[in-house]
Design a protein around this motif. Structure first.
Motif, PDB file in Angstrom:
ATOM      1  N   GLU A 139      -6.649  -7.776  44.267  1.00 28.21           N
ATOM      2  CA  GLU A 139      -5.509  -7.251  43.514  1.00 28.21           C
ATOM      3  C   GLU A 139      -5.328  -8.030  42.212  1.00 28.21           C
ATOM      4  OE1 GLU A 139      -0.858  -6.037  44.475  1.00 28.21           O
ATOM      5  OE2 GLU A 139      -1.779  -7.735  45.491  1.00 28.21           O
ATOM      6  N   GLY A 140      -5.402  -9.375  42.302  1.00 31.13           N
ATOM      7  CA  GLY A 140      -5.298 -10.196  41.099  1.00 31.13           C
ATOM      8  C   GLY A 140      -6.459  -9.948  40.156  1.00 31.13           C
ATOM      9  N   TYR A 141      -7.667  -9.786  40.717  1.00 27.22           N
ATOM     10  CA  TYR A 141      -8.858  -9.515  39.911  1.00 27.22           C
ATOM     11  C   TYR A 141      -8.697  -8.214  39.136  1.00 27.22           C
ATOM     12  CZ  TYR A 141     -13.719  -8.127  38.983  1.00 27.22           C
ATOM     13  OH  TYR A 141     -14.883  -7.705  38.390  1.00 27.22           O
ATOM     14  N   TYR A 142      -8.190  -7.177  39.803  1.00 28.42           N
ATOM     15  CA  TYR A 142      -7.978  -5.885  39.142  1.00 28.42           C
ATOM     16  C   TYR A 142      -6.973  -6.034  37.999  1.00 28.42           C
ATOM     17  CZ  TYR A 142      -6.571  -1.044  38.402  1.00 28.42           C
ATOM     18  OH  TYR A 142      -6.278   0.165  37.832  1.00 28.42           O
ATOM     19  N   GLN A 143      -5.896  -6.751  38.270  1.00 31.37           N
ATOM     20  CA  GLN A 143      -4.865  -6.950  37.248  1.00 31.37           C
ATOM     21  C   GLN A 143      -5.443  -7.693  36.040  1.00 31.37           C
ATOM     22  OE1 GLN A 143      -1.608  -6.066  37.244  1.00 31.37           O
ATOM     23  NE2 GLN A 143      -0.517  -7.483  35.931  1.00 31.37           N
ATOM     24  N   GLU A 144      -6.236  -8.732  36.311  1.00 33.49           N
ATOM     25  CA  GLU A 144      -6.773  -9.557  35.225  1.00 33.49           C
ATOM     26  C   GLU A 144      -7.836  -8.807  34.429  1.00 33.49           C
ATOM     27  OE1 GLU A 144      -7.793 -12.913  37.662  1.00 33.49           O
ATOM     28  OE2 GLU A 144      -5.685 -13.007  38.285  1.00 33.49           O
ATOM     29  N   THR A 145      -8.740  -8.111  35.113  1.00 31.60           N
ATOM     30  CA  THR A 145      -9.771  -7.355  34.393  1.00 31.60           C
ATOM     31  C   THR A 145      -9.158  -6.197  33.618  1.00 31.60           C
ATOM     32  OG1 THR A 145     -10.224  -5.969  36.341  1.00 31.60           O
ATOM     33  CG2 THR A 145     -11.592  -7.933  36.037  1.00 31.60           C
ATOM     34  N   GLY A 146      -7.996  -5.719  34.068  1.00 30.00           N
ATOM     35  CA  GLY A 146      -7.336  -4.610  33.394  1.00 30.00           C
ATOM     36  C   GLY A 146      -6.854  -4.939  32.002  1.00 30.00           C
ATOM     37  N   ARG A 147      -6.895  -6.217  31.634  1.00 34.03           N
ATOM     38  CA  ARG A 147      -6.498  -6.607  30.278  1.00 34.03           C
ATOM     39  C   ARG A 147      -7.587  -6.304  29.270  1.00 34.03           C
ATOM     40  NH1 ARG A 147      -3.995 -11.534  33.596  1.00 34.03           N
ATOM     41  NH2 ARG A 147      -2.154 -10.367  34.228  1.00 34.03           N
ATOM     42  N   ALA A 148      -8.747  -5.892  29.735  1.00 38.87           N
ATOM     43  CA  ALA A 148      -9.833  -5.480  28.835  1.00 38.87           C
ATOM     44  C   ALA A 148      -9.745  -3.980  28.575  1.00 38.87           C
ATOM     45  CB  ALA A 148     -11.190  -5.808  29.458  1.00 38.87           C
ATOM     46  N   GLY A 149     -10.061  -3.584  27.350  1.00 38.61           N
ATOM     47  CA  GLY A 149     -10.208  -2.170  27.028  1.00 38.61           C
ATOM     48  C   GLY A 149      -8.955  -1.334  27.163  1.00 38.61           C
ATOM     49  N   ARG A 150      -7.802  -1.891  26.823  1.00 40.33           N
ATOM     50  CA  ARG A 150      -6.569  -1.101  26.902  1.00 40.33           C
ATOM     51  C   ARG A 150      -6.578   0.074  25.925  1.00 40.33           C
ATOM     52  NH1 ARG A 150      -1.882  -4.262  29.048  1.00 40.33           N
ATOM     53  NH2 ARG A 150      -0.594  -2.812  27.888  1.00 40.33           N
ATOM     54  N   ASP A 151      -7.441  -0.012  24.907  1.00 40.86           N
ATOM     55  CA  ASP A 151      -7.529   1.079  23.930  1.00 40.86           C
ATOM     56  C   ASP A 151      -8.419   2.214  24.412  1.00 40.86           C
ATOM     57  OD1 ASP A 151      -9.950  -0.224  23.808  1.00 40.86           O
ATOM     58  OD2 ASP A 151      -9.780  -0.834  21.707  1.00 40.86           O
ATOM     59  N   GLY A 152      -8.962   2.094  25.620  1.00 40.08           N
ATOM     60  CA  GLY A 152      -9.798   3.159  26.180  1.00 40.08           C
ATOM     61  C   GLY A 152     -11.247   3.095  25.760  1.00 40.08           C
ATOM     62  N   GLU A 153     -11.587   2.153  24.877  1.00 42.79           N
ATOM     63  CA  GLU A 153     -12.971   2.028  24.429  1.00 42.79           C
ATOM     64  C   GLU A 153     -13.743   1.100  25.375  1.00 42.79           C
ATOM     65  OE1 GLU A 153     -13.486   1.359  20.294  1.00 42.79           O
ATOM     66  OE2 GLU A 153     -11.936   2.799  19.721  1.00 42.79           O
ATOM     67  N   PRO A 154     -15.079   1.128  25.333  1.00 40.68           N
ATOM     68  CA  PRO A 154     -15.889   0.378  26.297  1.00 40.68           C
ATOM     69  C   PRO A 154     -15.546  -1.107  26.340  1.00 40.68           C
ATOM     70  CG  PRO A 154     -17.275   1.928  25.115  1.00 40.68           C
ATOM     71  CD  PRO A 154     -15.934   1.967  24.446  1.00 40.68           C
ATOM     72  N   ALA A 155     -15.477  -1.634  27.558  1.00 40.26           N
ATOM     73  CA  ALA A 155     -15.165  -3.047  27.780  1.00 40.26           C
ATOM     74  C   ALA A 155     -15.935  -3.507  29.013  1.00 40.26           C
ATOM     75  CB  ALA A 155     -13.667  -3.250  27.955  1.00 40.26           C
ATOM     76  N   GLU A 156     -15.909  -4.810  29.262  1.00 38.16           N
ATOM     77  CA  GLU A 156     -16.710  -5.349  30.348  1.00 38.16           C
ATOM     78  C   GLU A 156     -15.929  -6.399  31.136  1.00 38.16           C
ATOM     79  OE1 GLU A 156     -21.428  -6.274  30.976  1.00 38.16           O
ATOM     80  OE2 GLU A 156     -20.547  -6.600  28.999  1.00 38.16           O
ATOM     81  N   ALA A 157     -16.079  -6.350  32.467  1.00 37.00           N
ATOM     82  CA  ALA A 157     -15.506  -7.346  33.362  1.00 37.00           C
ATOM     83  C   ALA A 157     -16.667  -8.061  34.058  1.00 37.00           C
ATOM     84  CB  ALA A 157     -14.599  -6.682  34.391  1.00 37.00           C
ATOM     85  N   TRP A 158     -16.752  -9.373  33.852  1.00 37.23           N
ATOM     86  CA  TRP A 158     -17.877 -10.164  34.356  1.00 37.23           C
ATOM     87  C   TRP A 158     -17.337 -11.277  35.244  1.00 37.23           C
ATOM     88  CZ3 TRP A 158     -19.341 -15.357  33.308  1.00 37.23           C
ATOM     89  CH2 TRP A 158     -20.657 -15.705  33.637  1.00 37.23           C
ATOM     90  N   LEU A 159     -17.898 -11.410  36.434  1.00 36.78           N
ATOM     91  CA  LEU A 159     -17.451 -12.407  37.404  1.00 36.78           C
ATOM     92  C   LEU A 159     -18.642 -13.233  37.853  1.00 36.78           C
ATOM     93  CD1 LEU A 159     -15.598 -13.699  39.581  1.00 36.78           C
ATOM     94  CD2 LEU A 159     -15.961 -11.659  40.976  1.00 36.78           C
TER      95      LEU A 159
END
Length: 599
Positions: A303-323
């Motif tokens: 749940e925390g991971y989803y919340q944190e990765t969700g800060r990428a690409g708020r403009d709808g353009e391509p973004a990346e979540a790397w762990l």
């Protein structure tokens, strides 16, 4: 209202239904992923209804972001928080009483004071919006005790409609939000949790700093966040990245408040800043053009991971979540859980959440399917935009290897960690093994078919599968679980993912490792125009001391560069150009277009 003020032709998804429901005076609970436009769901009704919309918001940064953006749109907005002087706060209160505000943002701590509640009694309130509503859940990752008292809003103003909003809430958290805020009868609007523009990648630790640098090679010049578990690691990572030529800043609760605020301001207002942070940074950050979120340590929950990765690409353009994670992360987090002062029920829940996260990391199926399943959502197909889809992992029958590993755990007395166990299996001839007599065990040297790295992968995956567990009181030693018995007796097979060795390649293209998501592209002829518009936007932002994105988003500038509007009317038809921005910036934008075309 949407067209004139915000510059958008159409609502997205459930926005229109939420707006109509709230404008009609009804309560609602809204779950939308970050970037789906939750704010519009209460901002438009606040402008349509008589009075002032009161927005409960947990962080100063979020309030300032929202108010700056609304003021650019010509909306009468303000905030009340501890950053204001007494004189400035009094001026905001006077505007509220005079009916001179469309929206007022306030922290829950201030809202609940007797003084502010008395102020509200003298105000015509259009609606109450409770943002980041998951903070009400004591089992959630961002629990704020003040949120649990917000049910008094309904008790004291039963005629005023309320809207509670969050991007992250599984079914139990949703039930708790509804119960704690008195929204049991409220209509729930639940949209897909999917963020299709985010590419998810998980990588095993093998020189994590080098791996991070390789990942960032594909994101040179991009804004992004690197999350670390400890304050010390935050500072060391920021220093390391700075030494490599990146603009990297630290952020954690132990820093001087002025340094923290200055670093956050630079991240919001400058291009290409990498923020190295603990999870103290990020909630409510409204920066739309964050192109990546990297985790250098395992988060505490999915749940925390989803919340944190969700800060990428708020403009709808391509973004990346790397762990990037390893067995050491698992051991450390389990120790943190067991050493906490929380009750056994809470510790049990934290252990369960960590197990779910480990399952996500070790899964061979589509990351998006696994992630959304945790929120009760069925994703019907492989997404094609995660590492497991782009580079499907290979699996192998590891039953015999698992039996050897678990036998070694048992024969050594269930008192040793992975490094020692691997040494025994591979027949290492070190002094400690001889001193302990482990060179005389039946499991000594029976695992030479695998190297140390592969055996570490076997142990890590067996822990993730629940076939072994970490004894946190035994300093990270491994022990058998009840689930290991059928495997040891040969009644259950075990399949594990192969430990792949990713060769280090040169250059940003290779570092994309199968591809960082390609950014939105422009034709070669339009690129100089886009850059000229970005330069104008930067100048306007500097003049007003606001982040560039509150002037115009990149998507709006890109559309202007492509369409080349020649008149104010034509410019006003571009998405993101509302009446106030057209009046304020229209002539300058048209002049910049003419200059770029003749350059």
């Amino acid at each position: 209202m949407l067209r004139r003020v915000f510059g958008y032709a159409d609502f997205r998804g459930e926005q229109a239904a939420v707006v109509e429901h709230l404008v009609a005076g009804n309560d609602c609970l809204v779950l939308m992923p970050t970037g789906a436009g939750k704010s519009l769901c209460y901002q438009v009704p606040a402008l349509l209804r008589e009075g002032t919309g009161i927005v409960v918001s947990p962080l100063i940064a979020l309030m300032q972001d929202q108010v700056e953006a609304l003021e650019q749109l010509g909306v009468r907005a303000a905030y009340l928080n501890s950053s204001l002087s007494g004189e400035a706060a009094a001026a905001v209160e006077a505007r509220l009483l005079a009916g001179d505000l469309d929206l007022l943002y306030v922290a829950p701590e201030r809202l609940l004071t007797d003084r502010f509640l008395r102020l509200l009694e003298r105000t015509h309130v259009a609606l109450f919006a409770i943002d980041e509503a998951h903070c009400v859940s004591q089992w959630g990752h961002d629990f704020r005790p003040e949120y649990r008292e917000l049910n008094l809003l309904h008790e004291r103003w039963p005629q005023v409609p309320r809207i509670a909003l969050t991007a992250t809430a599984d079914a139990p958290t949703r039930r708790e939000i509804a119960e704690r805020l008195g929204l049991d009868e409220a209509r729930q609007f639940i949209t897909s949790f999917d963020r299709p523009n985010i590419r998810y990648r998980v990588q095993l630790k093998d020189n994590a700093r080098r791996q991070l640098l390789d990942f960032l090679a594909a994101h040179r010049g991009d804004a992004g966040i690197v999350y670390c578990l400890s304050r010390r690691k935050v500072e060391e990572t920021a220093e390391y990245l700075s030494a490599q030529g990146l603009t990297a800043l630290p952020y954690h609760a132990g820093l001087d408040a002025g340094v923290r605020a200055a670093n956050q301001r630079r991240f919001l207002r400058e291009d290409g800043v990498v923020m190295c942070a603990t999870i103290a940074f990020g909630m409510g950050i409204d920066k739309p053009d964050v192109r990546f979120v990297a985790h250098l340590d395992l988060p505490k929950s999915l749940e925390g991971y989803y919340q944190e990765t969700g800060r990428a690409g708020r403009d709808g353009e391509p973004a990346e979540a790397w762990l990037c994670y390893g067995l050491g992360d698992m051991v450390m987090l389990r120790q943190m859980i067991e050493n906490s002062e929380a009750g056994e029920e809470r510790r049990w829940l934290e252990r369960r959440k960590l197990d779910v996260l480990l399952g996500y990391c070790e899964s061979t199926r589509c990351r998006r399917q696994t992630l959304l399943a945790a929120f009760g959502e069925d994703y019907p197909r492989a997404c094609g935009n995660c590492d497991n889809c782009l580079e499907p992992p290979r699996t192998w029958d590891a039953t015999v290897a698992a039996q050897k590993a678990m036998s070694c755990v048992y024969r050594t007395g269930q008192r040793f960690g992975v490094t020692h166990l691997v040494d025994v299996l591979t027949g290492s001839e070190n002094d400690r093994i001889r001193q302990l007599g482990h060179d005389q065990l039946s499991t000594y040297g029976i695992g030479t078919e695998l190297d140390a790295r592969q055996w570490k992968g076997v142990f890590r995956q067996l822990v993730a599968m629940g076939l072994l567990e970490v004894d946190v009181e035994g300093h990270g030693s491994l022990r058998l679980t009840d689930a290991s018995r059928p495997v040891l007796k040969g009644g259950q097979s075990v399949h594990l993912r192969e430990e792949s060795v990713r060769k280090r390649e040169k250059g940003a293209r290779a570092a994309r490792g199968g591809g960082a998501p390609a950014p939105m592209s422009l034709d070669a002829a339009d690129q100089p125009v886009f850059e000229a518009l970005r330069q104008l936007r930067a100048e306007l932002a500097r003049e007003q001391s606001v982040p560039a994105y509150v002037i115009f988003h990149d998507a709006t500038l890109r559309a202007i560069a492509e369409r080349r509007p020649g008149t104010l009317d034509a410019l006003g038809q571009v998405s993101g150009v509302g009446a106030a921005k057209l009046e304020r910036y229209g002539e300058q934008v048209l002049a910049a277009l003419r200059d770029a075309e003749t350059a």
